[in-house]
Write an enzyme that holds these catalytic residues in place. Structure first.
Site, PDB file in Angstrom:
ATOM      1  N   ASN A   1       0.857  -1.182   0.000  1.00 39.24           N
ATOM      2  CA  ASN A   1       0.000   0.000   0.000  1.00 39.24           C
ATOM      3  C   ASN A   1       0.899   1.240   0.000  1.00 39.24           C
ATOM      4  OD1 ASN A   1      -1.796   2.049   0.527  1.00 39.24           O
ATOM      5  ND2 ASN A   1      -2.351   1.337   2.590  1.00 39.24           N
TER       6      ASN A   1
ATOM      7  N   LYS B   1       0.129   4.289  -0.248  1.00 43.03           N
ATOM      8  CA  LYS B   1      -0.477   5.485   0.371  1.00 43.03           C
ATOM      9  C   LYS B   1      -0.220   6.705  -0.526  1.00 43.03           C
ATOM     10  CE  LYS B   1      -0.080   3.190   4.772  1.00 43.03           C
ATOM     11  NZ  LYS B   1       0.023   3.259   6.221  1.00 43.03           N
TER      12      LYS B   1
ATOM     13  N   HIS C   1      -9.416   0.977   4.976  1.00 43.55           N
ATOM     14  CA  HIS C   1      -8.136   1.174   5.671  1.00 43.55           C
ATOM     15  C   HIS C   1      -8.351   2.096   6.875  1.00 43.55           C
ATOM     16  CE1 HIS C   1      -4.047   2.451   6.518  1.00 43.55           C
ATOM     17  NE2 HIS C   1      -3.675   1.338   5.907  1.00 43.55           N
TER      18      HIS C   1
ATOM     19  N   GLU D   1      -6.724   4.479   7.992  1.00 41.41           N
ATOM     20  CA  GLU D   1      -6.549   5.914   7.722  1.00 41.41           C
ATOM     21  C   GLU D   1      -7.807   6.504   7.093  1.00 41.41           C
ATOM     22  OE1 GLU D   1      -2.865   5.482   5.587  1.00 41.41           O
ATOM     23  OE2 GLU D   1      -1.902   4.879   7.455  1.00 41.41           O
TER      24      GLU D   1
ATOM     25  N   GLU E   1      -5.373  -5.353  10.544  1.00 42.81           N
ATOM     26  CA  GLU E   1      -4.355  -4.322  10.763  1.00 42.81           C
ATOM     27  C   GLU E   1      -4.641  -3.595  12.067  1.00 42.81           C
ATOM     28  OE1 GLU E   1      -2.324  -3.057   6.868  1.00 42.81           O
ATOM     29  OE2 GLU E   1      -4.051  -1.776   7.156  1.00 42.81           O
TER      30      GLU E   1
ATOM     31  N   GLY F   1       2.428   1.939  10.844  1.00 40.43           N
ATOM     32  CA  GLY F   1       3.357   3.061  10.729  1.00 40.43           C
ATOM     33  C   GLY F   1       4.097   3.384  12.011  1.00 40.43           C
TER      34      GLY F   1
ATOM     35  N   SER G   1       3.387  -2.466  10.293  1.00 46.69           N
ATOM     36  CA  SER G   1       4.837  -2.517  10.510  1.00 46.69           C
ATOM     37  C   SER G   1       5.469  -3.846  10.097  1.00 46.69           C
ATOM     38  CB  SER G   1       5.177  -2.174  11.967  1.00 46.69           C
ATOM     39  OG  SER G   1       4.791  -0.835  12.245  1.00 46.69           O
TER      40      SER G   1
HETATM   41  P1  PGA Z   1       2.873   0.045   7.716  1.00 43.26           P
HETATM   42  O1  PGA Z   1       1.414   0.289   7.050  1.00 43.26           O
HETATM   43  O2  PGA Z   1       3.408  -1.219   7.097  1.00 43.26           O
HETATM   44  O3  PGA Z   1       3.665   1.260   7.351  1.00 43.26           O
HETATM   45  O4  PGA Z   1       2.640  -0.105   9.167  1.00 43.26           O
HETATM   46  C1  PGA Z   1       0.539  -0.770   6.846  1.00 43.26           C
HETATM   47  C2  PGA Z   1      -0.729  -0.264   6.255  1.00 43.26           C
HETATM   48  O5  PGA Z   1      -1.132   0.879   6.535  1.00 43.26           O
HETATM   49  O6  PGA Z   1      -1.403  -0.992   5.499  1.00 43.26           O
END
Ligand code: PGA
Length: 257
Positions: free
Chosen positions: A9, A11, A96, A98, A168, A174, A214
């Site tokens: 992803n 982003k 997601h 976010e 997740e 993140g 992560s």
């Molecule tokens: P990350 O993000 O691997 O940077 O933690 C995962 C995601 O948002 O799908």
């Protein structure tokens, strides 16, 4: 048998030209194998340039990071399922955290987006996850099943054949603090049990459930060592060619190919 899926992803990262150069480098990594499905989700603006860069490498598939539930109309700034299909997307990431937190997407909206994806033959990767407060309050199961109930309401088992779920935990995204497999596995089991109760054992056994939050080349093998974890949704570590390629390669090792 569930084929593992590694999804990146991106982003809101990379311009169309940066994305194309990155995709060309990915192609040179020889990171594909029939044993693992690889998906990348660039920003909408880079889908076309990435698609061209991936010509000749059909085993890296494209995903949208979101869509609008209507096919077209007066929705300024939005992108629909037919638009994603036309740009070669086979997958779309929905729900997601976010999107849920920053853009106030609730399960009812995510349900409509899933319906649009199913209608147009886009395979959704539905994200679910609890916050740290919710986990610490012992509410993880309640939150995850609530998200699944709300967003999957009304779908038939045949539609769910195209569904992938990504667990997740919000606190792991993140932050560099991945969940441990011991924390993730029970949630994957809860998700699979839910699918079995609400639909059927076949849906439960056929649905891939990824871990995300992560994920790195250093920890991905620990997750994939579990039969419960069918792959990874990768954010930060998918933005570097070497780390995404090594995650994909490690996933192949798990399958013995
Ligand atoms: P990350 O993000 O691997 O940077 O933690 C995962 C995601 O948002 O799908």
């Amino acid at each position: 048998m569930r084929i593992p899926l590694i999804a990146g992803n991106w982003k809101m990262n990379k311009t169309a030209s940066e994305a194309a150069a990155f995709a060309r480098e990915l192609v040179q990594q020889n990171m594909t194998s029939p044993a693992v499905e690889i998906v990348i989700a660039p920003p909408f603006t880079a889908l076309d340039s990435v698609r061209h860069a991936l010509e000749g490498e059909p085993s890296i598939r494209l995903a949208g990071q979101n869509l609008h539930w209507e096919d077209h109309g007066a929705y300024t700034g939005e992108v629909s399922a037919p638009m994603l299909k036309d740009l070669g997307c086979q997958y779309v990431i929905l729900g997601h955290s976010e999107r849920r937190a920053l853009f106030r997407e609730g399960d009812d909206v995510i349900q409509k987006k899933l319906a649009a994806a199913f209608r147009h033959g886009l395979k959704p990767i539905l994200c679910v996850g609890e916050s740290l407060d919710q986990r610490e309050a012992g509410r993880t199961t309640e939150i995850i099943t609530g998200q699944l109930k709300g967003s999957l309401a009304g779908f038939e088992a045949t539609q769910l054949a195209e569904l992938t779920i990504a667990y997740e935990p919000v606190w792991a995204i993140g932050t560099g603090k991945a969940a441990s497999p011991e924390q993730a596995i029970p949630v994957h089991q809860t998700i699979r049990r839910f699918l079995q109760q609400e639909w059927s054992p076949a849906v439960a056994q056929g649905t891939r459930i990824l871990y995300g939050g992560s994920v790195t080349p250093q920890n991905v093998a620990d997750f994939l060592a579990s039969e419960e974890i069918d792959g990874a949704l990768v954010g930060g570590a998918c933005l570097k060619v070497e780390s995404f390629a090594s995650i994909a390669t490690l996933a192949q090792k798990r399958t013995g190919h």
